[in-house]
Write a protein that holds these residues in place. Sequence first.
Motif, PDB file in Angstrom:
ATOM      1  N   SER A 112      -0.715  -2.814  -7.758  1.00 38.40           N
ATOM      2  CA  SER A 112       0.544  -3.523  -7.548  1.00 38.40           C
ATOM      3  C   SER A 112       1.365  -2.842  -6.455  1.00 38.40           C
ATOM      4  CB  SER A 112       1.320  -3.571  -8.859  1.00 38.40           C
ATOM      5  OG  SER A 112       2.643  -3.957  -8.645  1.00 38.40           O
ATOM      6  N   HIS A 113       1.440  -1.522  -6.545  1.00 37.80           N
ATOM      7  CA  HIS A 113       2.179  -0.744  -5.549  1.00 37.80           C
ATOM      8  C   HIS A 113       1.548  -0.905  -4.170  1.00 37.80           C
ATOM      9  CE1 HIS A 113       4.912   2.355  -4.235  1.00 37.80           C
ATOM     10  NE2 HIS A 113       3.918   3.087  -3.769  1.00 37.80           N
ATOM     11  N   SER A 114       0.223  -0.900  -4.115  1.00 32.79           N
ATOM     12  CA  SER A 114      -0.479  -1.080  -2.835  1.00 32.79           C
ATOM     13  C   SER A 114      -0.189  -2.458  -2.251  1.00 32.79           C
ATOM     14  CB  SER A 114      -1.989  -0.915  -3.015  1.00 32.79           C
ATOM     15  OG  SER A 114      -2.299   0.396  -3.389  1.00 32.79           O
ATOM     16  N   ALA A 115      -0.195  -3.476  -3.095  1.00 36.31           N
ATOM     17  CA  ALA A 115       0.102  -4.833  -2.614  1.00 36.31           C
ATOM     18  C   ALA A 115       1.531  -4.901  -2.088  1.00 36.31           C
ATOM     19  CB  ALA A 115      -0.106  -5.845  -3.740  1.00 36.31           C
ATOM     20  N   GLU A 116       2.455  -4.264  -2.791  1.00 33.11           N
ATOM     21  CA  GLU A 116       3.853  -4.255  -2.348  1.00 33.11           C
ATOM     22  C   GLU A 116       3.986  -3.537  -1.011  1.00 33.11           C
ATOM     23  OE1 GLU A 116       7.966  -2.210  -3.867  1.00 33.11           O
ATOM     24  OE2 GLU A 116       6.614  -3.020  -5.398  1.00 33.11           O
ATOM     25  N   ILE A 117       3.298  -2.431  -0.867  1.00 33.16           N
ATOM     26  CA  ILE A 117       3.339  -1.678   0.390  1.00 33.16           C
ATOM     27  C   ILE A 117       2.744  -2.521   1.521  1.00 33.16           C
ATOM     28  CG2 ILE A 117       2.341   0.300   1.612  1.00 33.16           C
ATOM     29  CD1 ILE A 117       2.745   1.926  -0.946  1.00 33.16           C
ATOM     30  N   GLU A 118       1.625  -3.204   1.241  1.00 34.03           N
ATOM     31  CA  GLU A 118       1.013  -4.051   2.262  1.00 34.03           C
ATOM     32  C   GLU A 118       1.967  -5.157   2.697  1.00 34.03           C
ATOM     33  OE1 GLU A 118      -2.924  -5.568   1.469  1.00 34.03           O
ATOM     34  OE2 GLU A 118      -3.539  -3.645   0.625  1.00 34.03           O
ATOM     35  N   SER A 119       2.653  -5.776   1.735  1.00 31.28           N
ATOM     36  CA  SER A 119       3.596  -6.844   2.113  1.00 31.28           C
ATOM     37  C   SER A 119       4.749  -6.272   2.931  1.00 31.28           C
ATOM     38  CB  SER A 119       4.121  -7.569   0.873  1.00 31.28           C
ATOM     39  OG  SER A 119       4.969  -6.744   0.110  1.00 31.28           O
ATOM     40  N   GLN A 120       5.213  -5.073   2.585  1.00 28.31           N
ATOM     41  CA  GLN A 120       6.279  -4.447   3.369  1.00 28.31           C
ATOM     42  C   GLN A 120       5.796  -4.102   4.773  1.00 28.31           C
ATOM     43  OE1 GLN A 120       7.634  -1.135   1.005  1.00 28.31           O
ATOM     44  NE2 GLN A 120       8.848  -2.422  -0.361  1.00 28.31           N
ATOM     45  N   ILE A 121       4.572  -3.649   4.890  1.00 26.80           N
ATOM     46  CA  ILE A 121       4.006  -3.350   6.211  1.00 26.80           C
ATOM     47  C   ILE A 121       3.917  -4.627   7.033  1.00 26.80           C
ATOM     48  CG2 ILE A 121       1.879  -2.660   7.402  1.00 26.80           C
ATOM     49  CD1 ILE A 121       1.508  -0.530   5.208  1.00 26.80           C
ATOM     50  N   ASP A 122       3.479  -5.715   6.392  1.00 24.04           N
ATOM     51  CA  ASP A 122       3.406  -7.002   7.104  1.00 24.04           C
ATOM     52  C   ASP A 122       4.785  -7.424   7.595  1.00 24.04           C
ATOM     53  OD1 ASP A 122       0.685  -7.112   6.707  1.00 24.04           O
ATOM     54  OD2 ASP A 122       0.793  -8.468   4.969  1.00 24.04           O
ATOM     55  N   ARG A 123       5.802  -7.282   6.731  1.00 22.29           N
ATOM     56  CA  ARG A 123       7.163  -7.642   7.137  1.00 22.29           C
ATOM     57  C   ARG A 123       7.641  -6.754   8.284  1.00 22.29           C
ATOM     58  NH1 ARG A 123      10.579  -7.299   2.055  1.00 22.29           N
ATOM     59  NH2 ARG A 123       8.681  -6.798   0.958  1.00 22.29           N
ATOM     60  N   ILE A 124       7.323  -5.467   8.216  1.00 24.91           N
ATOM     61  CA  ILE A 124       7.722  -4.549   9.296  1.00 24.91           C
ATOM     62  C   ILE A 124       7.038  -4.944  10.603  1.00 24.91           C
ATOM     63  CG2 ILE A 124       7.471  -2.156  10.115  1.00 24.91           C
ATOM     64  CD1 ILE A 124       7.961  -1.279   7.174  1.00 24.91           C
ATOM     65  N   CYS A 125       5.757  -5.303  10.511  1.00 27.94           N
ATOM     66  CA  CYS A 125       5.037  -5.739  11.717  1.00 27.94           C
ATOM     67  C   CYS A 125       5.661  -7.011  12.294  1.00 27.94           C
ATOM     68  CB  CYS A 125       3.554  -5.971  11.407  1.00 27.94           C
ATOM     69  SG  CYS A 125       2.637  -4.441  11.118  1.00 27.94           S
ATOM     70  N   GLU A 126       6.025  -7.953  11.413  1.00 34.32           N
ATOM     71  CA  GLU A 126       6.665  -9.183  11.875  1.00 34.32           C
ATOM     72  C   GLU A 126       7.994  -8.862  12.557  1.00 34.32           C
ATOM     73  OE1 GLU A 126       7.027 -11.752   8.484  1.00 34.32           O
ATOM     74  OE2 GLU A 126       4.843 -12.040   8.318  1.00 34.32           O
ATOM     75  N   MET A 127       8.780  -7.975  11.930  1.00 31.84           N
ATOM     76  CA  MET A 127      10.062  -7.602  12.529  1.00 31.84           C
ATOM     77  C   MET A 127       9.832  -6.892  13.858  1.00 31.84           C
ATOM     78  SD  MET A 127      12.612  -6.542   9.382  1.00 31.84           S
ATOM     79  CE  MET A 127      11.699  -5.139   8.836  1.00 31.84           C
ATOM     80  N   GLY A 128       8.815  -6.066  13.947  1.00 31.35           N
ATOM     81  CA  GLY A 128       8.499  -5.390  15.202  1.00 31.35           C
ATOM     82  C   GLY A 128       8.147  -6.389  16.287  1.00 31.35           C
TER      83      GLY A 128
END
Length: 186
Positions: A112-128
């Motif tokens: 669950s934590h890994s999935a949450e981290i992956e979604s946050q990374i995706d959002r960070i990449c989108e913001m970047g």
Amino acid sequence: MRMLPWNTASCVFSCICGCLVYGAISMSLFVQYQEDASDIKDMSKYKPHILLSQENTQIRDLQQENRELWVSLEEHQDALELIMSKYRKQMLQLMVAKKAVDAEPVLKAHQSHSAEIESQIDRICEMGEVMRKAVQMDDDQFCKIQEKLAQLELENKELRELLSISSESLQVRKDNSMDTTSQAIK
């Protein structure tokens, strides 16, 4: 016949019984002694090598029985080792199953934590990506503004030159007209 008191008669009777028992025991011991003596006499009839061969036979029998007991002991040890290995295997399986059960909530939390981290990374990449596009747009806009500014400065310079030429020409005309007016006045 004279009567003895009851206690005395019972004492006498006990003594007689005791003597009879003692006699019977003595007789039994005597008979046993006679039998043992006759056995000894019978054995003395045998030659020593016969007695030794009987003892050797007994020793061989005992050795054979000892070997059989060792084989039986080894079989029991093998059976016990087999039982213990199965027990250890089952205990290991039980411990693995228990660890799997114990580790399952931790594993789920980790996933669950890994999935949450992956979604946050995706959002960070989108913001970047959005920020990169914004910077690119700002750079393009800055370049356009710089070009426009350079163009305006060039136009301004040309206009100033024209103005200066025009001012000089006007000054020359004024000077010429003043010269002509001053000559006409003269």
